[in-house]
Scaffold this motif. Structure first.
Motif, PDB file in Angstrom:
ATOM      1  N   ALA A 182       0.834  -1.208   0.000  1.00  0.00           N
ATOM      2  CA  ALA A 182       0.000   0.000   0.000  1.00  0.00           C
ATOM      3  C   ALA A 182       0.866   1.255   0.000  1.00  0.00           C
ATOM      4  N   SER A 183       1.969   1.230   0.746  1.00  0.00           N
ATOM      5  CA  SER A 183       2.870   2.385   0.764  1.00  0.00           C
ATOM      6  C   SER A 183       3.414   2.675  -0.624  1.00  0.00           C
ATOM      7  N   ARG A 184       3.870   1.628  -1.306  1.00  0.00           N
ATOM      8  CA  ARG A 184       4.411   1.821  -2.657  1.00  0.00           C
ATOM      9  C   ARG A 184       3.336   2.341  -3.596  1.00  0.00           C
ATOM     10  N   ARG A 185       2.146   1.802  -3.476  1.00  0.00           N
ATOM     11  CA  ARG A 185       1.056   2.235  -4.357  1.00  0.00           C
ATOM     12  C   ARG A 185       0.721   3.708  -4.133  1.00  0.00           C
ATOM     13  N   LEU A 186       0.740   4.156  -2.878  1.00  0.00           N
ATOM     14  CA  LEU A 186       0.461   5.557  -2.585  1.00  0.00           C
ATOM     15  C   LEU A 186       1.524   6.471  -3.185  1.00  0.00           C
ATOM     16  N   ILE A 187       2.787   6.134  -2.956  1.00  0.00           N
ATOM     17  CA  ILE A 187       3.885   7.010  -3.370  1.00  0.00           C
ATOM     18  C   ILE A 187       4.069   7.014  -4.879  1.00  0.00           C
ATOM     19  N   GLU A 188       3.919   5.830  -5.509  1.00  0.00           N
ATOM     20  CA  GLU A 188       4.171   5.727  -6.941  1.00  0.00           C
ATOM     21  C   GLU A 188       2.918   5.956  -7.777  1.00  0.00           C
ATOM     22  N   GLY A 189       1.742   5.865  -7.143  1.00  0.00           N
ATOM     23  CA  GLY A 189       0.481   5.963  -7.881  1.00  0.00           C
ATOM     24  C   GLY A 189      -0.196   7.306  -7.734  1.00  0.00           C
ATOM     25  N   PRO A 190      -1.324   7.352  -7.018  1.00  0.00           N
ATOM     26  CA  PRO A 190      -2.144   8.573  -7.017  1.00  0.00           C
ATOM     27  C   PRO A 190      -1.465   9.793  -6.412  1.00  0.00           C
ATOM     28  N   LEU A 191      -0.449   9.596  -5.561  1.00  0.00           N
ATOM     29  CA  LEU A 191       0.221  10.753  -4.954  1.00  0.00           C
ATOM     30  C   LEU A 191       1.582  11.036  -5.585  1.00  0.00           C
ATOM     31  N   GLY A 192       1.956  10.236  -6.561  1.00  0.00           N
ATOM     32  CA  GLY A 192       3.258  10.392  -7.190  1.00  0.00           C
ATOM     33  C   GLY A 192       3.463  11.780  -7.773  1.00  0.00           C
ATOM     34  N   GLY A 193       4.574  12.405  -7.411  1.00  0.00           N
ATOM     35  CA  GLY A 193       4.907  13.716  -7.955  1.00  0.00           C
ATOM     36  C   GLY A 193       4.283  14.896  -7.240  1.00  0.00           C
ATOM     37  N   THR A 194       3.268  14.655  -6.403  1.00  0.00           N
ATOM     38  CA  THR A 194       2.606  15.770  -5.713  1.00  0.00           C
ATOM     39  C   THR A 194       2.797  15.725  -4.199  1.00  0.00           C
ATOM     40  N   LEU A 195       3.215  14.583  -3.672  1.00  0.00           N
ATOM     41  CA  LEU A 195       3.319  14.425  -2.222  1.00  0.00           C
ATOM     42  C   LEU A 195       4.581  15.119  -1.705  1.00  0.00           C
ATOM     43  N   ARG A 196       4.404  15.996  -0.713  1.00  0.00           N
ATOM     44  CA  ARG A 196       5.524  16.728  -0.127  1.00  0.00           C
ATOM     45  C   ARG A 196       5.782  16.344   1.326  1.00  0.00           C
ATOM     46  N   LEU A 197       4.737  15.943   2.042  1.00  0.00           N
ATOM     47  CA  LEU A 197       4.858  15.748   3.484  1.00  0.00           C
ATOM     48  C   LEU A 197       3.870  14.679   3.929  1.00  0.00           C
ATOM     49  N   VAL A 198       4.318  13.802   4.839  1.00  0.00           N
ATOM     50  CA  VAL A 198       3.449  12.802   5.457  1.00  0.00           C
ATOM     51  C   VAL A 198       3.477  13.021   6.962  1.00  0.00           C
ATOM     52  N   LEU A 199       2.304  13.179   7.565  1.00  0.00           N
ATOM     53  CA  LEU A 199       2.174  13.331   9.009  1.00  0.00           C
ATOM     54  C   LEU A 199       1.448  12.114   9.564  1.00  0.00           C
ATOM     55  N   SER A 200       2.000  11.518  10.614  1.00  0.00           N
ATOM     56  CA  SER A 200       1.391  10.323  11.195  1.00  0.00           C
ATOM     57  C   SER A 200       1.526  10.348  12.709  1.00  0.00           C
ATOM     58  N   GLY A 201       0.739   9.498  13.361  1.00  0.00           N
ATOM     59  CA  GLY A 201       0.796   9.324  14.811  1.00  0.00           C
ATOM     60  C   GLY A 201       1.204   7.908  15.149  1.00  0.00           C
ATOM     61  N   HIS A 202       0.478   7.281  16.083  1.00  0.00           N
ATOM     62  CA  HIS A 202       0.554   5.853  16.385  1.00  0.00           C
ATOM     63  C   HIS A 202       1.752   5.458  17.233  1.00  0.00           C
ATOM     64  N   THR A 203       2.917   6.032  17.003  1.00  0.00           N
ATOM     65  CA  THR A 203       4.126   5.556  17.666  1.00  0.00           C
ATOM     66  C   THR A 203       4.360   6.181  19.039  1.00  0.00           C
ATOM     67  N   HIS A 204       3.666   7.273  19.354  1.00  0.00           N
ATOM     68  CA  HIS A 204       3.911   8.012  20.600  1.00  0.00           C
ATOM     69  C   HIS A 204       5.356   8.510  20.668  1.00  0.00           C
ATOM     70  N   GLN A 205       5.947   8.798  19.517  1.00  0.00           N
ATOM     71  CA  GLN A 205       7.298   9.344  19.440  1.00  0.00           C
ATOM     72  C   GLN A 205       7.321  10.451  18.393  1.00  0.00           C
ATOM     73  N   PHE A 206       8.280  11.372  18.549  1.00  0.00           N
ATOM     74  CA  PHE A 206       8.484  12.423  17.559  1.00  0.00           C
ATOM     75  C   PHE A 206       9.713  12.097  16.721  1.00  0.00           C
ATOM     76  N   LEU A 207       9.524  12.157  15.396  1.00  0.00           N
ATOM     77  CA  LEU A 207      10.627  11.917  14.469  1.00  0.00           C
ATOM     78  C   LEU A 207      10.377  12.739  13.216  1.00  0.00           C
ATOM     79  N   ASP A 208      11.419  13.380  12.720  1.00  0.00           N
ATOM     80  CA  ASP A 208      11.338  14.205  11.517  1.00  0.00           C
ATOM     81  C   ASP A 208      12.455  13.745  10.592  1.00  0.00           C
ATOM     82  N   TRP A 209      12.100  13.117   9.466  1.00  0.00           N
ATOM     83  CA  TRP A 209      13.123  12.578   8.582  1.00  0.00           C
ATOM     84  C   TRP A 209      12.660  12.679   7.129  1.00  0.00           C
TER      85      TRP A 209
END
Length: 282
Positions: A182-209
Motif C-alpha cells: 500500500a505504501s508503494r502504491r500511494l507514493i508511486e500511484g495517485p500521490l506520485g509527484g505531488t506528495l511533499r509531506l506525510v504526518l502520522s501518529g501511532h508511535t507516541h514518538q516524535f521523528l522528523d526525517w
C-alpha cells in the motif's frame, strides 16, 4: 510570506473516563490551540483509550471533541476501529460507530495550491470492498491546480507511519507501519509527484526525517496523552508528549513548516504508571 492555512495536529489522545490524565492533557492542548489563530485541527487517530473494546469511550471522546476551539477533522486509529491493516479482519461495526461519532474516515481539504488528504490507514491490506472504495476515491482526486497558479502540493495525514525510517525498522512487519504494498502504491500511484509531506501518529514518538528516494518528508507526531517506556517500546524518535503546528505558505513554493511543542499544563505521563494500564493488560 502569508499563510495559506495554519493547522494544529493532535494524535493519540486516548480519551476515556478511565484516563483522567489524558483528559487533562487534552484540555491543555485545547487551551493552547485556542490562542494560536489556527484555521483547522486534524486528529490523527487513537482518539479513544480503547474504543474497540469499550464502546462507551467513543461517545465520551466525541463529547470532548465537540468542545474543541477550531474546526476539526479526524481519521481513525487502531484503538478506535480495530487493528485492520491486514493484521486482523476489518470490523465494520466499529468503523460505522466511528463515522457516526467523528465524521468521515477519509477527506480532502484544499488551501490554495496545497491539499490535505486524510486516509483511514486501518483499511490498507484488508482486501475489502471498503479498502477498494478508498483507493478509488483517492485516485479520483484531481492532481492539478487548474484554479491556481502552479502545481498541486499534497500533505498526507494518516494514523500509521507510511515508511520505515531506518534499516533497523525494516524487520518490523506488523503493528507499526502501513503495509509495504500500500505504501508503494500511494507514493508511486495517485500521490506520485505531488506528495511533499506525510504526518502520522501511532508511535507516541516524535521523528522528523526525509526519504531520499522520493524526497518526501515524514514527521511522526507525539501523543498528547502519554509515552511508552523503553522496556515496552524500542526508542526510534524522541519520547515526548505534545502537539504539532503545520503552516502552509501561500503559493506552495515554500516548504511547509512543522513545529512540535508541549504546552503549559500538558504532562509527560508514562503509560506504565497510569491506573488505566492495568485495564489495558486484561
Amino acid at each position: 510570506m502569508r499563510h495559506a492555512m495554519r493547522i494544529a495536529i493532535v494524535t493519540d489522545s486516548h480519551l476515556s473516563a478511565r484516563a483522567p490524565e489524558c483528559v487533562r492533557n487534552w484540555q491543555a492542548a485545547a487551551d493552547a490551540v485556542a490562542r494560536l489563530g489556527v484555521d483547522l485541527t486534524v486528529h490523527l487517530g487513537d482518539i479513544t483509550t480503547d474504543g474497540q473494546s469499550h464502546p462507551d469511550e467513543i461517545a465520551f471522546a466525541a463529547e470532548l471533541l465537540r468542545g474543541w476551539p477550531t474546526p476539526l477533522r479526524c481519521i481513525p486509529g487502531n484503538h478506535d476501529v480495530g487493528d485492520g491493516s491486514g493484521e486482523a479482519p476489518l470490523d465494520r461495526g466499529l468503523r460505522g460507530a466511528y463515522e457516526r461519532a467523528f465524521g468521515a474516515d477519509r477527506w480532502a481539504v484544499r488551501a490554495g495550491r496545497w491539499e490535505l488528504i486524510g486516509l483511514n490507514a486501518q483499511l490498507f491490506a484488508t482486501d475489502t470492498a471498503e479498502e477498494a472504495v478508498q483507493w478509488r476515491w483517492l485516485e479520483a482526486l484531481p492532481a492539478d491546480a487548474a484554479d491556481h497558479d502552479g502545481a498541486m502540493h499534497r500533505v498526507l495525514l494518516l494514523h500509521r507511519p507510511l515508511l520505515r525510517p531506518s534499516a533497523a525498522e525494516r524487520s518490523r512487519t506488523r503493528g507499526r507501519y502501513v503495509d509495504d504494498a500500500a505504501s508503494r502504491r500511494l507514493i508511486e500511484g495517485p500521490l506520485g509527484g505531488t506528495l511533499r509531506l506525510v504526518l502520522s501518529g501511532h508511535t507516541h514518538q516524535f521523528l522528523d526525517w526525509r526519504d531520499h528516494a522520493s524526497g518526501v518528508r515524514h514527521v511522526w507526531l507525539p501523543s498528547t496523552g502519554f509515552v511508552l517506556p523503553d522496556a515496552m517500546q524500542p526508542r526510534v524518535g524522541e519520547k515526548i508528549v505534545g502537539l504539532g503546528l503545520l503552516d502552509l505558505q501561500e503559493g506552495g513554493d515554500a516548504a511547509p513548516r512543522v513545529d512540535v511543542w508541549c504546552p503549559d499544563g500538558m504532562l509527560r505521563h508514562d503509560l506504565a504508571e497510569l491506573a488505566m494500564y492495568a485495564d489495558l493488560r486484561h
